[in-house]
Design a protein around this motif. Structure first.
Motif, PDB file in Angstrom:
ATOM      1  N   TYR A 176      40.254  41.623  56.823  1.00 17.38           N
ATOM      2  CA  TYR A 176      40.350  40.166  56.869  1.00 17.38           C
ATOM      3  C   TYR A 176      39.186  39.473  56.164  1.00 17.38           C
ATOM      4  N   THR A 177      37.987  40.050  56.216  1.00 18.61           N
ATOM      5  CA  THR A 177      36.818  39.360  55.673  1.00 18.61           C
ATOM      6  C   THR A 177      36.618  39.603  54.183  1.00 18.61           C
ATOM      7  N   VAL A 178      37.517  40.355  53.566  1.00 16.68           N
ATOM      8  CA  VAL A 178      37.473  40.567  52.118  1.00 16.68           C
ATOM      9  C   VAL A 178      38.667  39.912  51.436  1.00 16.68           C
ATOM     10  N   ALA A 179      39.835  39.976  52.066  1.00 12.52           N
ATOM     11  CA  ALA A 179      41.082  39.542  51.429  1.00 12.52           C
ATOM     12  C   ALA A 179      41.045  38.132  50.841  1.00 12.52           C
ATOM     13  N   PRO A 180      40.578  37.095  51.585  1.00 13.88           N
ATOM     14  CA  PRO A 180      40.672  35.730  51.034  1.00 13.88           C
ATOM     15  C   PRO A 180      39.809  35.504  49.805  1.00 13.88           C
ATOM     16  N   TYR A 181      38.819  36.358  49.585  1.00 12.64           N
ATOM     17  CA  TYR A 181      37.856  36.136  48.508  1.00 12.64           C
ATOM     18  C   TYR A 181      38.078  37.089  47.329  1.00 12.64           C
ATOM     19  N   LEU A 182      38.581  38.289  47.601  1.00  8.34           N
ATOM     20  CA  LEU A 182      38.859  39.237  46.520  1.00  8.34           C
ATOM     21  C   LEU A 182      40.237  39.019  45.908  1.00  8.34           C
ATOM     22  N   LEU A 183      41.246  38.761  46.738  1.00  5.59           N
ATOM     23  CA  LEU A 183      42.618  38.720  46.232  1.00  5.59           C
ATOM     24  C   LEU A 183      42.857  37.651  45.159  1.00  5.59           C
ATOM     25  N   PRO A 184      42.298  36.434  45.276  1.00  6.53           N
ATOM     26  CA  PRO A 184      42.530  35.464  44.195  1.00  6.53           C
ATOM     27  C   PRO A 184      42.006  35.930  42.838  1.00  6.53           C
ATOM     28  N   LEU A 185      41.026  36.826  42.851  1.00 10.63           N
ATOM     29  CA  LEU A 185      40.493  37.394  41.611  1.00 10.63           C
ATOM     30  C   LEU A 185      41.267  38.646  41.201  1.00 10.63           C
ATOM     31  N   LEU A 186      41.624  39.473  42.218  1.00  6.51           N
ATOM     32  CA  LEU A 186      42.251  40.760  41.938  1.00  6.51           C
ATOM     33  C   LEU A 186      43.679  40.627  41.434  1.00  6.51           C
ATOM     34  N   VAL A 187      44.476  39.790  42.070  1.00  2.60           N
ATOM     35  CA  VAL A 187      45.902  39.729  41.731  1.00  2.60           C
ATOM     36  C   VAL A 187      46.127  39.386  40.251  1.00  2.60           C
ATOM     37  N   PRO A 188      45.462  38.372  39.681  1.00  4.94           N
ATOM     38  CA  PRO A 188      45.661  38.113  38.243  1.00  4.94           C
ATOM     39  C   PRO A 188      45.233  39.287  37.363  1.00  4.94           C
ATOM     40  N   GLN A 189      44.142  39.960  37.739  1.00  5.72           N
ATOM     41  CA  GLN A 189      43.685  41.108  36.968  1.00  5.72           C
ATOM     42  C   GLN A 189      44.685  42.248  37.021  1.00  5.72           C
ATOM     43  N   ASP A 248      43.189  54.873  40.161  1.00  5.42           N
ATOM     44  CA  ASP A 248      42.272  54.542  39.070  1.00  5.42           C
ATOM     45  C   ASP A 248      42.553  53.144  38.517  1.00  5.42           C
ATOM     46  N   ALA A 249      43.832  52.805  38.409  1.00  6.97           N
ATOM     47  CA  ALA A 249      44.197  51.491  37.880  1.00  6.97           C
ATOM     48  C   ALA A 249      43.781  50.377  38.833  1.00  6.97           C
ATOM     49  N   LEU A 250      43.962  50.605  40.138  1.00 10.44           N
ATOM     50  CA  LEU A 250      43.545  49.604  41.123  1.00 10.44           C
ATOM     51  C   LEU A 250      42.029  49.436  41.084  1.00 10.44           C
ATOM     52  N   THR A 251      41.313  50.546  40.986  1.00  6.48           N
ATOM     53  CA  THR A 251      39.854  50.481  40.896  1.00  6.48           C
ATOM     54  C   THR A 251      39.416  49.666  39.679  1.00  6.48           C
ATOM     55  N   GLU A 252      40.046  49.916  38.548  1.00  9.05           N
ATOM     56  CA  GLU A 252      39.707  49.184  37.321  1.00  9.05           C
ATOM     57  C   GLU A 252      39.944  47.690  37.500  1.00  9.05           C
ATOM     58  N   ALA A 253      41.047  47.332  38.155  1.00 11.27           N
ATOM     59  CA  ALA A 253      41.355  45.917  38.359  1.00 11.27           C
ATOM     60  C   ALA A 253      40.318  45.255  39.251  1.00 11.27           C
ATOM     61  N   ILE A 254      39.895  45.968  40.315  1.00 12.26           N
ATOM     62  CA  ILE A 254      38.892  45.405  41.232  1.00 12.26           C
ATOM     63  C   ILE A 254      37.554  45.232  40.523  1.00 12.26           C
ATOM     64  N   LEU A 255      37.133  46.259  39.798  1.00 12.03           N
ATOM     65  CA  LEU A 255      35.841  46.186  39.116  1.00 12.03           C
ATOM     66  C   LEU A 255      35.835  45.105  38.030  1.00 12.03           C
ATOM     67  N   GLY A 268      26.466  25.118  64.935  1.00  8.75           N
ATOM     68  CA  GLY A 268      25.475  26.185  64.863  1.00  8.75           C
ATOM     69  C   GLY A 268      25.381  26.727  63.456  1.00  8.75           C
ATOM     70  N   VAL A 269      24.915  27.981  63.346  1.00  3.61           N
ATOM     71  CA  VAL A 269      24.771  28.637  62.050  1.00  3.61           C
ATOM     72  C   VAL A 269      25.551  29.941  62.076  1.00  3.61           C
ATOM     73  N   THR A 270      25.718  30.557  60.911  1.00  2.00           N
ATOM     74  CA  THR A 270      26.416  31.843  60.858  1.00  2.00           C
ATOM     75  C   THR A 270      25.885  32.656  59.698  1.00  2.00           C
ATOM     76  N   VAL A 271      26.345  33.900  59.638  1.00  2.00           N
ATOM     77  CA  VAL A 271      26.036  34.797  58.527  1.00  2.00           C
ATOM     78  C   VAL A 271      27.342  35.077  57.803  1.00  2.00           C
ATOM     79  N   LEU A 272      27.315  34.982  56.472  1.00  3.35           N
ATOM     80  CA  LEU A 272      28.506  35.210  55.664  1.00  3.35           C
ATOM     81  C   LEU A 272      28.223  36.261  54.603  1.00  3.35           C
ATOM     82  N   PRO A 273      29.255  37.022  54.210  1.00  2.00           N
ATOM     83  CA  PRO A 273      29.116  37.857  53.012  1.00  2.00           C
ATOM     84  C   PRO A 273      29.119  36.942  51.795  1.00  2.00           C
ATOM     85  N   ALA A 274      28.415  37.337  50.760  1.00  2.00           N
ATOM     86  CA  ALA A 274      28.201  36.422  49.637  1.00  2.00           C
ATOM     87  C   ALA A 274      29.494  36.007  48.944  1.00  2.00           C
ATOM     88  N   THR A 275      30.527  36.861  48.939  1.00  2.00           N
ATOM     89  CA  THR A 275      31.771  36.479  48.280  1.00  2.00           C
ATOM     90  C   THR A 275      32.474  35.343  48.996  1.00  2.00           C
TER      91      THR A 275
END
Length: 307
Positions: free
Chosen positions: A99-112, A290-297, A242-249
């Motif tokens: 859940y904490t990766v999908a909203p930030y990676l998928l908008p970039l990954l799907v077009p690639q 391998d193809a999925l890895t290339e798309a993510i990178l 309050g405050v929170t901690v977030l991953p940079a993406t």
């Protein structure tokens, strides 16, 4: 004995409830119950202990379910082997993502992915790490994007990228304008955390172990609040709770939200998490991985300075 019956017993073992298992398998509860009873009669054993609020698994049932998971995985591999014989990059690839990766990676990954391998659509599922690994073992997913560490070492693992953690504060907070924050300072703040089950929650508690102690006390209940998603938590921070901690993406790029929030890096050593791709060792479509890895990178998330 059929693969469908094996799928049913694995689902009941996972859900510990016949009704929820039936829903997960998209069948009625009577259909599932009859099939499982038929399997028990055929094997002449009792797989499940019935009668309580939660379904139990007998000792022999545990062994049968473990073997059933292996059979289901191998059954799924038969289809994948057939696909590989035609074209390993042809046909859907079933990918789980936390859940904490999908909203930030998928908008970039799907077009690639569409650009690089349009003939291999991604069938995506968000879930907790534990659940995604279960689905991988059962052959219901082909790969998963999760964060280290993993308690299960039975998978192939490929490192994708690291992302640092940052502190998110509301505008006007006393830390506003600071260049860095030390993790030890978080214990003095009202912290907003994800709910139990999210691996990122555990990673934040590792950054500031004092929060675990506070959350077990009445004082901690007053000083920590839980949200269902990072986006919900971000909006709560913006209101000044309050405050929170977030991953940079997860940092917002919208002007409106940035007017309400401020992000501050941690002092060195900066806490971070490593995002990885995992898949079964027996999965035959190596070229698809391998193809999925290339798309993510190609999304440009590796070693990016977010602040």
């Amino acid at each position: 004995m059929t693969l469908t019956e094996l799928k049913y017993i694995v689902a009941v073992a996972r859900e510990r409830h016949f009704g929820r298992a039936a829903e997960a398998c998209y069948v009625s509860q009577p259909t599932l119950s009859v099939a499982i009873r038929k399997l028990e009669e055929e094997l002449d054993v009792t797989i499940f202990e019935r009668g309580g609020a939660e379904v139990g698994v007998t000792p022999i049932g545990l062994r049968i379910i473990e073997q059933a998971q292996k059979v289901l995985e191998e059954g799924a591999n038969l289809k994948e082997i057939a696909k590989e014989g035609q074209n390993p990059l042809s046909g859907p690839l079933r990918v789980g993502i936390i859940y904490t990766v999908a909203p930030y990676l998928l908008p970039l990954l799907v077009p690639q992915q569409i650009k690089l391998t349009p003939q291999m659509p991604l069938v995506l599922q968000e879930n907790y790490t534990v659940r995604l690994l279960e689905l991988l073992r059962q052959g219901e997913l082909d790969a998963a994007i999760v964060a280290l560490p993993l308690n299960d070492s039975g998978f192939m693992v490929r490192e994708l990228y690291d992302e640092p953690f940052v502190v998110a504060i509301p505008q006007g907070h006393e830390w506003s304008g600071r260049s860095h924050v030390d993790s030890s300072e978080l214990k003095n703040e009202t912290m907003l955390l994800l709910g139990t089950g999210h691996c990122f929650r555990d990673q934040v508690l590792d950054v500031c172990p004092e929060l675990s102690r506070f959350s077990a006390t009445s004082e901690g209940i007053q000083r920590t609040f839980e949200g269902s998603s990072l986006e919900t938590i971000r909006h709560m921070v913006a209101t000044g709770i309050g405050v929170t901690v977030l991953p940079a993406t997860a940092l917002s790029s919208t002007v409106q939200e940035n007017a309400l929030l401020e992000y501050i890096p941690f002092n060195a050593p900066v806490p971070d998490r490593r995002i990885v791709l995992v898949w079964r060792k027996s999965f035959p479509r190596a070229a698809a991985i391998d193809a999925l890895t290339e798309a993510i990178l190609s999304c440009g998330l590796k070693n990016v300075n977010y602040l």
